[in-house]
Design a protein around this motif. Structure first.
Motif, PDB file in Angstrom:
ATOM      1  N   LEU B  79       0.846  -1.205   0.000  1.00  0.00           N
ATOM      2  CA  LEU B  79       0.000   0.000   0.000  1.00  0.00           C
ATOM      3  C   LEU B  79       0.875   1.247   0.000  1.00  0.00           C
ATOM      4  O   LEU B  79       1.668   1.448   0.929  1.00  0.00           O
ATOM      5  CB  LEU B  79      -0.888   0.042   1.242  1.00  0.00           C
ATOM      6  CG  LEU B  79      -1.914  -1.075   1.432  1.00  0.00           C
ATOM      7  CD1 LEU B  79      -2.799  -0.756   2.642  1.00  0.00           C
ATOM      8  CD2 LEU B  79      -2.775  -1.233   0.191  1.00  0.00           C
ATOM      9  N   ALA B  80       0.712   2.083  -1.010  1.00  0.00           N
ATOM     10  CA  ALA B  80       1.542   3.288  -1.112  1.00  0.00           C
ATOM     11  C   ALA B  80       1.175   4.299  -0.026  1.00  0.00           C
ATOM     12  O   ALA B  80      -0.007   4.553   0.236  1.00  0.00           O
ATOM     13  CB  ALA B  80       1.363   3.931  -2.488  1.00  0.00           C
ATOM     14  N   ALA B 104       6.720   7.348  -2.937  1.00  0.00           N
ATOM     15  CA  ALA B 104       5.996   6.896  -1.749  1.00  0.00           C
ATOM     16  C   ALA B 104       6.801   5.799  -1.063  1.00  0.00           C
ATOM     17  O   ALA B 104       7.636   5.144  -1.690  1.00  0.00           O
ATOM     18  CB  ALA B 104       4.624   6.348  -2.136  1.00  0.00           C
ATOM     19  N   ILE B 105       6.558   5.637   0.230  1.00  0.00           N
ATOM     20  CA  ILE B 105       6.993   4.411   0.886  1.00  0.00           C
ATOM     21  C   ILE B 105       5.766   3.511   0.942  1.00  0.00           C
ATOM     22  O   ILE B 105       4.632   3.966   0.759  1.00  0.00           O
ATOM     23  CB  ILE B 105       7.589   4.677   2.288  1.00  0.00           C
ATOM     24  CG1 ILE B 105       6.561   5.345   3.214  1.00  0.00           C
ATOM     25  CG2 ILE B 105       8.836   5.565   2.171  1.00  0.00           C
ATOM     26  CD1 ILE B 105       7.062   5.489   4.660  1.00  0.00           C
ATOM     27  N   TYR B 106       5.989   2.220   1.197  1.00  0.00           N
ATOM     28  CA  TYR B 106       4.904   1.258   1.062  1.00  0.00           C
ATOM     29  C   TYR B 106       4.708   0.462   2.348  1.00  0.00           C
ATOM     30  O   TYR B 106       5.676  -0.033   2.936  1.00  0.00           O
ATOM     31  CB  TYR B 106       5.198   0.307  -0.089  1.00  0.00           C
ATOM     32  CG  TYR B 106       5.131   1.011  -1.432  1.00  0.00           C
ATOM     33  CD1 TYR B 106       3.970   0.985  -2.193  1.00  0.00           C
ATOM     34  CD2 TYR B 106       6.214   1.759  -1.897  1.00  0.00           C
ATOM     35  CE1 TYR B 106       3.888   1.671  -3.401  1.00  0.00           C
ATOM     36  CE2 TYR B 106       6.142   2.451  -3.102  1.00  0.00           C
ATOM     37  CZ  TYR B 106       4.979   2.407  -3.842  1.00  0.00           C
ATOM     38  OH  TYR B 106       4.896   3.090  -5.022  1.00  0.00           O
ATOM     39  N   LEU B 212      -3.813   6.585   2.507  1.00  0.00           N
ATOM     40  CA  LEU B 212      -2.680   6.992   1.682  1.00  0.00           C
ATOM     41  C   LEU B 212      -1.650   7.780   2.502  1.00  0.00           C
ATOM     42  O   LEU B 212      -1.063   8.747   2.031  1.00  0.00           O
ATOM     43  CB  LEU B 212      -3.166   7.828   0.494  1.00  0.00           C
ATOM     44  CG  LEU B 212      -3.924   7.023  -0.566  1.00  0.00           C
ATOM     45  CD1 LEU B 212      -4.615   7.941  -1.568  1.00  0.00           C
ATOM     46  CD2 LEU B 212      -2.983   6.064  -1.286  1.00  0.00           C
ATOM     47  N   ALA B 213      -1.458   7.357   3.736  1.00  0.00           N
ATOM     48  CA  ALA B 213      -0.507   8.075   4.591  1.00  0.00           C
ATOM     49  C   ALA B 213      -0.075   7.197   5.752  1.00  0.00           C
ATOM     50  O   ALA B 213      -0.789   6.273   6.162  1.00  0.00           O
ATOM     51  CB  ALA B 213      -1.135   9.364   5.129  1.00  0.00           C
ATOM     52  N   LEU B 227      -0.025   2.407  10.436  1.00  0.00           N
ATOM     53  CA  LEU B 227       0.203   2.061   9.036  1.00  0.00           C
ATOM     54  C   LEU B 227      -1.003   1.290   8.508  1.00  0.00           C
ATOM     55  O   LEU B 227      -1.532   0.418   9.197  1.00  0.00           O
ATOM     56  CB  LEU B 227       1.447   1.175   8.868  1.00  0.00           C
ATOM     57  CG  LEU B 227       2.801   1.888   8.744  1.00  0.00           C
ATOM     58  CD1 LEU B 227       3.232   2.451  10.083  1.00  0.00           C
ATOM     59  CD2 LEU B 227       3.862   0.951   8.180  1.00  0.00           C
ATOM     60  N   PRO B 228      -1.438   1.612   7.279  1.00  0.00           N
ATOM     61  CA  PRO B 228      -2.608   0.939   6.711  1.00  0.00           C
ATOM     62  C   PRO B 228      -2.307  -0.503   6.317  1.00  0.00           C
ATOM     63  O   PRO B 228      -1.204  -0.817   5.880  1.00  0.00           O
ATOM     64  CB  PRO B 228      -2.899   1.775   5.457  1.00  0.00           C
ATOM     65  CG  PRO B 228      -1.570   2.335   5.055  1.00  0.00           C
ATOM     66  CD  PRO B 228      -0.832   2.581   6.334  1.00  0.00           C
TER      67      PRO B 228
END
Lengths: 453, 453
Positions: B79-80, B104-106, B212-213, B227-228
């Motif tokens: 997930l970005a 982005a980090i993932y 997204l964050a 974290l998502p």
């Protein structure tokens, strides 16, 4: 089985000087002590030398021995070294006293000291030594410790509600603690190795150099030192980097060794008839430092001496620091009415800063010994410090604090930083070489004292 | 027995992400690889979570995966997170992009990633996994390694001319290396522990916050992050000191936990219906850092990933650094024509400074995340850095260097020192809040660039 309900008991791991001295303290308190040691019994095997042949004993060591009530038995074997004698490259000698007239550090034989301590400890009916026993496992939660009897190959596991680990820089007990949560641990090797060499006695048994001094050949990044032995010989130690321009890696044959000694230690060469043989026969050994925290586990296991705080030998404080651990623990035994569950955590917390401080001081003293001892500015500083000490008895040079007092090491380290700052100011006085005993020095000193409180 | 004369072989210790990825690299080179792992096979047992539920993957991780030729198989699970969303105490949100628009980090599931890597590795006919095998001994001189099969209790000892140890921060192989002469070693725990908590998905499977964050609740000396996950949930992690005024030691009952969260993370509390249950069910875990040297022994044993350089998670670089070990080793395999006796010492020497650097950067980023992310001066600095980066594409903010490039970590650390000095000057410009995009900033920047070369 001893009667556990009436006789308190403890296990000591390691029968080196610190473990054996601590055993004596415990035995005097009525403890039944079982001492486990990996090596063979030196009383039977004869002392075989080992790597570090002699040690410097100073006030902290004597304080511990006195508190253990055994000073009389140990005093004779020590040779006083009231100062150091510096050998310049051209053979010129100069002398610096370590302290005041009656102060000295002492050269003692590691083997002889250890043997004497073993004899004293073994005379207690409540002390039992188990040699040739290697610690193989420590089950912290179950309070069990396991040993292999290296003579028979058999294993035994013991209940161990109270363990004192004085098993040295490579402590097996510490390896077990290392895997417990939140145990901080550092082992670092310095770039230098060391090799022991010898200056034998004269045919008549006398010393070939002044025996009333520690001899140093400071050569910048490396050095040779020599400590007198009671038999008329000196034990020399070469400290030299493993790698680099001037290092052990280049000393690969007789010629290279001879040329190196001839160039840097020419006045010592004629005194060392077995230099080449000794150089190849004796190992090049590394120098490790160890820091860790906590030094104890749940009031039941304690690291002592090198197991808790292995340092480099350049302040002559390794064994003194270990002996001081014993002094302090013994005092805390009274302070906390023998409640180890309180003594161990408190000792670990109080004493840690002193272990860190003596490491830092020893690292600084390496630079002093190999590098500064031949530096005129440094010698001038020593001269001024001695004069200030004479005129202001309250002012204690750091070397004296460390070697001739029982002031905590962490206080001595703080004082080293403070005195370094003061001497920077003093040495910046114009024409200080001629004004070293003048009013300007006294003015800087007075200001510094006013500041420091 | 495999035909050792024709098929080169290696033992990998540890089947975590790094060990498994490295196994794939070796397998692609035609090696017969035996992988020994203490834990059970997660393919059979199902992934049970473990402590660290998700990880941040950035460019270094992707580079390794691409070089291993397996990017396609792994990309979907990530997930970005193009930026971080800061939650102020009053619930106000603010957003900072991590880099440029496409960067982005993932967030990836540690278990899911590990499982996928295992499946890819196991598909090679020349790879054999041995789960439930605990390394019990490493005889370095005899090149033998011993394992206990924890299911049967049996022991086996193997010839091991080549060992790659990716067995984590508490590496059994490293414990063996630690006892070799001149092996430097540091393990340090930070004062903070962490606890994982959860924000479940909405009933419809959607995320309860912006997915997204990376979400941060910076609170000075402590913080919460989230974290998502792909299933609509967030994994939250509370980082808090073990001891002190605001610390885990005071969170001893439901009421204290609830009050603490209500006071500091009030906007998160409604999203965490199982907060109290999770708080008691999940452990408080410590955070260890490990540094050591050398990372190898005689060209035959190599430490990789956390076994060589365990760091704190605050830069999201732990796994990325381990994966980068694989990338670099694989490149050196070509550079040195597969001669491990040269690759291992060279890798250890070249890569050590990068391990030290990412540790230092991660420690600095902890302060940034928990303390500075909410500081106006810091936010201003970020804004100026982004603008400079826009106008001068050569100027790379350190976060971008670390997360969005493969520039060696030690270069990024040096750059961090340099940029810190520049931003001290820039933030000292009068009324910088209003002049942040003005000519004075450009002037300081130009001077700095001219100086730095």
């Amino acid at each position: 089985m001893p009667d556990q309900t009436h006789t308190p008991s403890a296990i000591v791991v390691g029968a080196g000087p610190v473990g054996t001295l601590w055993t004596i303290f415990l035995a005097r308190r009525g403890y039944r002590v079982d001492v486990y040691e990996r090596r063979s019994d030196m009383r039977a095997a004869g002392y075989t030398g080992g790597r570090s042949i002699n040690l410097a004993m100073s006030v902290r060591g004597w304080t511990a021995i006195e508190q253990a009530g055994i000073r009389d038995q140990l005093e004779n074997a020590a040779l006083a070294m009231p100062g150091r004698k510096m050998h310049a490259v051209d053979g010129t000698l100069s002398y610096q006293p370590y302290g005041k007239a009656n102060e000295a550090i002492y050269s003692v034989s590691r083997g002889g000291l250890n043997l004497e301590l073993l004899n004293i400890a073994a005379a207690f009916p409540n002390v039992q030594f188990h040699f040739d026993h290697r610690c193989t496992e420590l089950d912290l939660n179950a309070s069990r410790i396991s040993f292999e009897d290296m003579k028979t190959g058999t294993h035994k596991t013991l209940e161990a509600p109270l363990i004192f680990a004085a098993d040295g820089a490579f402590s097996a007990v510490r390896y077990a603690l290392q895997r417990t949560d939140r145990f901080d641990y550092v082992q670092r090797y310095i770039d230098h190795g060391y090799k022991e060499l010898t200056i034998p006695a004269n045919p008549d048994g006398s010393h070939r150099m002044d025996p009333l001094a520690l001899h140093i050949w400071p050569r910048g990044n490396f050095m040779l030192i020599a400590l007198p032995n009671a038999d008329g010989s000196f034990t020399c130690t070469l400290f030299l980097p493993y790698e680099g321009d001037i290092s052990f890696e280049h000393l690969t044959n007789d010629e290279a060794v001879r040329a190196f000694f001839q160039r840097y230690f020419s006045d010592a060469v004629p005194l060392m008839p077995t230099l080449i043989e000794d150089f190849w026969a004796n190992p090049t050994s590394s120098l490790v430092t160890v820091q860790c925290y906590p030094w104890q586990w749940q009031g039941r296991v304690l690291l002592m001496g090198d197991a808790a705080h292995a340092i480099v030998p350049f302040y002559g404080q390794g064994m003194n620091a270990g002996f001081e651990d014993c002094t302090i623990l013994d005092q805390m035994y009274d302070e906390f009415s023998g409640d180890w569950s309180r003594i161990l955590p408190e000792f670990s917390q109080r004493r840690k800063q002193d272990g860190d401080a003596i490491l830092e001081l020893a690292l600084r003293n390496f630079i002093e010994m190999r590098d500064l001892v031949g530096d005129p500015k440094f010698l001038l500083r020593k001269k001024i410090a001695a004069r200030l000490h004479e005129r202001h008895p309250d002012f204690l040079p750091v070397y004296s604090m460390v070697s001739f007092s029982n002031i905590p090491y962490h206080v001595a380290l703080r004082e080293d930083d403070r005195q370094n700052a003061m001497f920077r100011d003093i040495l910046a006085i114009p024409d200080i070489e001629n004004n070293w005993d003048g009013p300007e020095v006294e003015r800087v000193f007075a200001e510094w004292q006013a500041k420091g409180g």
